[in-house]
Design a protein around this motif. Structure first.
Motif, PDB file in Angstrom:
ATOM      1  N   THR A 205     -20.829  17.077  10.777  1.00  0.00           N
ATOM      2  CA  THR A 205     -19.962  16.914  12.186  1.00  0.00           C
ATOM      3  C   THR A 205     -20.413  18.821  12.576  1.00  0.00           C
ATOM      4  N   MET A 206     -20.787  19.061  12.146  1.00  0.00           N
ATOM      5  CA  MET A 206     -20.598  21.152  12.781  1.00  0.00           C
ATOM      6  C   MET A 206     -22.466  21.354  13.904  1.00  0.00           C
ATOM      7  N   PHE A 207     -23.250  20.317  13.161  1.00  0.00           N
ATOM      8  CA  PHE A 207     -23.997  19.352  13.997  1.00  0.00           C
ATOM      9  C   PHE A 207     -23.891  18.687  15.083  1.00  0.00           C
ATOM     10  N   GLU A 208     -22.826  18.129  15.238  1.00  0.00           N
ATOM     11  CA  GLU A 208     -22.599  17.585  15.941  1.00  0.00           C
ATOM     12  C   GLU A 208     -21.695  18.723  17.289  1.00  0.00           C
ATOM     13  N   ASN A 209     -21.122  19.484  16.702  1.00  0.00           N
ATOM     14  CA  ASN A 209     -19.857  20.583  17.695  1.00  0.00           C
ATOM     15  C   ASN A 209     -21.441  21.063  17.932  1.00  0.00           C
ATOM     16  N   ILE A 210     -22.553  21.154  17.545  1.00  0.00           N
ATOM     17  CA  ILE A 210     -23.826  21.923  18.181  1.00  0.00           C
ATOM     18  C   ILE A 210     -24.184  21.843  19.077  1.00  0.00           C
ATOM     19  N   HIS A 211     -24.177  19.521  19.020  1.00  0.00           N
ATOM     20  CA  HIS A 211     -24.495  19.319  20.147  1.00  0.00           C
ATOM     21  C   HIS A 211     -23.307  18.735  21.015  1.00  0.00           C
ATOM     22  N   ARG A 212     -22.076  19.133  21.286  1.00  0.00           N
ATOM     23  CA  ARG A 212     -21.121  19.198  22.105  1.00  0.00           C
ATOM     24  C   ARG A 212     -21.431  20.153  23.136  1.00  0.00           C
ATOM     25  N   HIS A 213     -21.103  21.355  22.877  1.00  0.00           N
ATOM     26  CA  HIS A 213     -21.823  22.798  23.527  1.00  0.00           C
ATOM     27  C   HIS A 213     -23.213  22.620  24.315  1.00  0.00           C
ATOM     28  N   ASP A 214     -24.323  21.462  24.013  1.00  0.00           N
ATOM     29  CA  ASP A 214     -25.505  21.427  24.529  1.00  0.00           C
ATOM     30  C   ASP A 214     -25.519  20.833  25.566  1.00  0.00           C
ATOM     31  N   SER A 215     -24.344  19.420  25.174  1.00  0.00           N
ATOM     32  CA  SER A 215     -24.328  18.366  25.973  1.00  0.00           C
ATOM     33  C   SER A 215     -23.233  18.487  27.176  1.00  0.00           C
ATOM     34  N   SER A 216     -22.099  18.932  26.954  1.00  0.00           N
ATOM     35  CA  SER A 216     -20.874  19.380  27.293  1.00  0.00           C
ATOM     36  C   SER A 216     -19.908  18.535  27.386  1.00  0.00           C
TER      37      SER A 216
ATOM     38  N   VAL B  26      -6.403  28.716  10.245  1.00  0.00           N
ATOM     39  CA  VAL B  26      -6.913  27.891  10.896  1.00  0.00           C
ATOM     40  C   VAL B  26      -6.472  27.682  12.266  1.00  0.00           C
ATOM     41  N   PRO B  27      -6.191  28.114  13.386  1.00  0.00           N
ATOM     42  CA  PRO B  27      -5.744  27.421  15.132  1.00  0.00           C
ATOM     43  C   PRO B  27      -6.806  25.596  15.022  1.00  0.00           C
ATOM     44  N   LEU B  28      -6.449  25.244  15.412  1.00  0.00           N
ATOM     45  CA  LEU B  28      -7.140  23.564  15.781  1.00  0.00           C
ATOM     46  C   LEU B  28      -7.455  23.704  16.764  1.00  0.00           C
ATOM     47  N   TRP B  29      -7.534  24.895  17.854  1.00  0.00           N
ATOM     48  CA  TRP B  29      -8.370  25.202  18.421  1.00  0.00           C
ATOM     49  C   TRP B  29      -9.883  25.416  18.792  1.00  0.00           C
ATOM     50  N   ILE B  30      -9.602  25.795  17.247  1.00  0.00           N
ATOM     51  CA  ILE B  30     -11.300  26.418  16.949  1.00  0.00           C
ATOM     52  C   ILE B  30     -11.623  25.371  15.728  1.00  0.00           C
ATOM     53  N   ARG B  31     -10.805  24.594  15.291  1.00  0.00           N
ATOM     54  CA  ARG B  31     -12.147  23.531  14.183  1.00  0.00           C
ATOM     55  C   ARG B  31     -13.076  22.290  14.838  1.00  0.00           C
ATOM     56  N   ARG B  32     -13.183  22.568  15.606  1.00  0.00           N
ATOM     57  CA  ARG B  32     -14.344  22.168  16.644  1.00  0.00           C
ATOM     58  C   ARG B  32     -15.078  22.987  17.339  1.00  0.00           C
ATOM     59  N   THR B  33     -16.030  24.459  16.225  1.00  0.00           N
ATOM     60  CA  THR B  33     -16.321  25.323  17.307  1.00  0.00           C
ATOM     61  C   THR B  33     -17.278  25.252  15.790  1.00  0.00           C
ATOM     62  N   ALA B  34     -18.359  25.569  15.985  1.00  0.00           N
ATOM     63  CA  ALA B  34     -19.649  26.123  14.882  1.00  0.00           C
ATOM     64  C   ALA B  34     -20.361  26.841  15.400  1.00  0.00           C
ATOM     65  N   LEU B  35     -20.726  27.815  15.942  1.00  0.00           N
ATOM     66  CA  LEU B  35     -21.041  28.548  15.470  1.00  0.00           C
ATOM     67  C   LEU B  35     -20.024  29.870  16.541  1.00  0.00           C
ATOM     68  N   ILE B  36     -20.779  31.210  15.385  1.00  0.00           N
ATOM     69  CA  ILE B  36     -20.158  33.393  15.908  1.00  0.00           C
ATOM     70  C   ILE B  36     -21.712  33.576  15.824  1.00  0.00           C
ATOM     71  N   TYR B  37     -21.559  34.637  16.821  1.00  0.00           N
ATOM     72  CA  TYR B  37     -22.968  35.551  16.156  1.00  0.00           C
ATOM     73  C   TYR B  37     -23.534  37.056  16.980  1.00  0.00           C
ATOM     74  N   PRO B  38     -23.418  38.023  16.506  1.00  0.00           N
ATOM     75  CA  PRO B  38     -24.002  38.929  17.774  1.00  0.00           C
ATOM     76  C   PRO B  38     -25.173  38.484  18.573  1.00  0.00           C
ATOM     77  N   ILE B  39     -24.826  38.672  19.798  1.00  0.00           N
ATOM     78  CA  ILE B  39     -25.595  37.965  20.798  1.00  0.00           C
ATOM     79  C   ILE B  39     -26.340  39.372  20.645  1.00  0.00           C
ATOM     80  N   TYR B  40     -26.914  40.265  20.130  1.00  0.00           N
ATOM     81  CA  TYR B  40     -28.281  40.698  19.270  1.00  0.00           C
ATOM     82  C   TYR B  40     -28.057  41.544  18.359  1.00  0.00           C
ATOM     83  N   PRO B  41     -29.119  41.708  17.256  1.00  0.00           N
ATOM     84  CA  PRO B  41     -29.419  42.486  15.712  1.00  0.00           C
ATOM     85  C   PRO B  41     -28.151  43.935  16.566  1.00  0.00           C
ATOM     86  N   ASN B  42     -27.384  44.122  15.204  1.00  0.00           N
ATOM     87  CA  ASN B  42     -26.686  45.880  15.879  1.00  0.00           C
ATOM     88  C   ASN B  42     -25.852  45.448  16.436  1.00  0.00           C
TER      89      ASN B  42
END
Length: 540
Positions: free
Chosen positions: A200-211, A379-395
């Motif tokens: 499902t995590m990969f499906e949610n990434i595809h939701r971001h990719d496809s809109s 965990v808020p429901l509006w976060i439960r279909r989010t798959a990714l969080i990361y720094p925009i570049y290292p450090n």
């Protein structure tokens, strides 16, 4: 008597509109006489459309388009090269590309998932997508077997959704290892529930990719329509806005008119040319603006988003008068247009690590799916279909996450403190047991992840866009994208001028919809359509 120059108005100063304007303007400069009276009208107070480079926490960020999708032969890459946009002394968003190979996958209760399990599911999932996009056969007919198990009418994949196909694929995946599905991996996580969470995590990434908010609305056959340029995907050191600035730099002052929102487009669709222009000749298109002013034109290139067009054809809207023909409105209605938003956060939590990138190297989030009793109440429901969080570049202490669909719209409506609290709480739960974030203290307060400020997109609620980009929904097809590109009127007669309304933008490109290069190519296409028309008529 001097012949009046044709008036061309371009609605929208995004990449499609500016490409059309640059093409038309530079062509006129090559001739001793200017061929057109040209202008661009933009409803907002800036140029760029869904390209919006900004600054947050001292870092350059992209609130809109982020990636060049394939650099080989891509016109966006060429423009950025010519404008020296790949050189910068400062770091920028995703300057090292997509760091998914350095990712850590963690469950909502803080367990780190074995990378080999994630990779195994990733390979299976991606091969399923490659199969429906026509890139390759999958394991001697595995996907064909999955399709057959769907009991499709006459074996046709018409009206089949990506969501249904992927769900059946997950069931097939489980059938391969039924003896292992109840094996306990972590507390409250069987192997089956963990695999479901990762899938499902990969499906949610595809939701971001496809809109697409729901992959059940994303058309199976539509995947084979879409294609990118070959080569690496990359971001732009000086920001995507530098591409926009390059296009606009050749246009003279005054050609682009900001804060000029078009509210109605009157055009001539029948055989009788009615003149109510008060002496403006026979210009067939009349534009009405939000300030009450009007403008007349021979040709109008409409580059507004599909979301704006969808609103414009509703019964209570009068964006076009007369209404667009049915072939156009049906295409607008059938195609999908989704919301994808980015959320940027400033990390302010204490840590024993020297660099914050070790906390968020590239975090993939796995949530419980089938048993709602296991959903963590904090965990808020509006976060439960989010798959990714990361720094925009290292450090970097600037962290980014992606939201799509209903969750993106809800995130747009929340106040900053609600978002900061929700994400801080969620990340603290995810990282509570992780080696990526653990100090020697037993204090939950000291181990809590904290964010101090945010910046987010609001593409869904912005009336100038009403969404992010196009997808082929179930019931639509590539033919609808072609119909979007058809100029009006479709039938030309002696008393009905041709090419009154032309359409450009990513939603009008059959194979490059949803991309900046697709939008660019459509702006070029419509400008060349008009140039060809005038070359034929005036022997230009």
């Amino acid at each position: 008597m001097l012949r009046q120059k044709p008036k061309i108005v371009i609605i929208g100063a995004g990449i499609a509109g500016l490409t059309a304007a640059k093409t038309l303007y530079t062509t006129t400069q090559k001739n001793s006489n200017e061929l057109f009276d040209l202008c661009v009208v933009e409803g907002g107070n800036r140029i760029g459309g869904r390209i919006l480079t900004s600054e947050f926490n001292g870092d350059q960020i992209e609130l809109g388009a982020t990636w060049i999708h394939g650099i080989e032969g891509n016109p966006i890459h060429k423009i950025a090269q010519e404008f020296n946009s790949f050189q910068s002394e400062k770091p920028w968003e995703c300057k090292e590309g997509k760091l998914i190979d350095k990712s850590v996958t963690i469950t909502e209760d803080g367990y780190q998932v074995n990378s080999s399990l994630v990779e195994y599911i990733s390979i299976f999932y991606n091969k399923m997508l490659e199969f429906c996009s026509g890139q390759q056969n999958f394991q001697d007919g595995v996907c064909r077997h999955i399709l057959e198990s769907l009991n499709l009418e006459n074996g046709s994949t018409k009206n089949l959704s990506i969501g249904s196909y992927l769900k059946k694929g997950l069931n097939f995946f489980w059938d391969l290892k039924k003896d292992q599905e109840n094996v306990q991996v972590f507390d409250n996580w069987s192997r089956k529930s963990l695999e479901e969470g990762v899938f499902t995590m990969f499906e949610n990434i595809h939701r971001h990719d496809s809109s697409a908010d729901d992959l059940g609305t994303l058309d199976f056959n539509g995947e084979s329509e879409y294609c990118n340029f070959h080569g690496d995907e990359m971001t732009i050191a000086k920001g995507y806005l530098s591409v926009i600035e390059s296009l606009a730099s050749v246009l003279p002052d005054g050609l682009i008119q900001l804060c000029r929102k078009v509210t109605k487009i009157e055009w001539q669709s029948d055989l009788i040319l009615e003149n109510d222009d008060g002496g403006n000749g026979t210009k067939p298109v009349k534009l009405h603006f939000s300030d009450g002013s009007v403008m007349y034109a021979d040709h109008v290139i409409v580059t507004v988003s599909l979301g704006v067009l969808k609103k414009g054809i509703r019964n209570n809207s009068a964006m076009f008068s007369p209404q667009l023909p049915s072939f156009k409105t049906e295409a607008i209605s059938r195609l999908g247009f989704g919301v994808v938003d980015k959320l940027f956060l400033k990390l302010s939590s204490p840590s024993t690590h020297d660099d914050n990138s070790m906390i968020f190297r590239y975090l993939q989030m796995v949530f419980h799916q089938s048993d709602s009793k296991l959903f963590h109440p904090k965990v808020p429901l509006w976060i439960r279909r989010t798959a990714l969080i990361y720094p925009i570049y290292p450090n970097s202490s600037t962290i980014v996450s992606w939201f799509a669909g209903k969750e993106a719209l809800e995130m747009e409506s929340l106040d900053d403190e609600e978002i900061i609290d929700g994400v801080s709480t969620t990340m603290s739960l995810f990282l509570a047991n992780s080696k990526q974030f653990k100090n020697n203290s037993d204090s939950a307060a000291e181990n809590r992840v904290k964010f101090s400020k945010i910046l987010r997109c609001k593409w869904g609620s912005d009336p100038l866009f009403l969404g992010s980009y196009t997808y082929i929904a179930v019931g639509s097809s590539g033919d609808d994208l072609d119909a979007m590109a058809e100029p009006l009127p479709k039938r030309i007669s002696k008393n009905c001028p041709p090419l009154q309304i032309l359409f450009a933008g990513e939603a009008t490109h059959r194979s490059c919809y949803s991309t900046t290069h697709g939008a660019y190519l459509t702006g070029l296409r419509e400008a060349n359509r008009l140039l060809k028309h005038f070359q034929c008529v005036d022997d230009v």
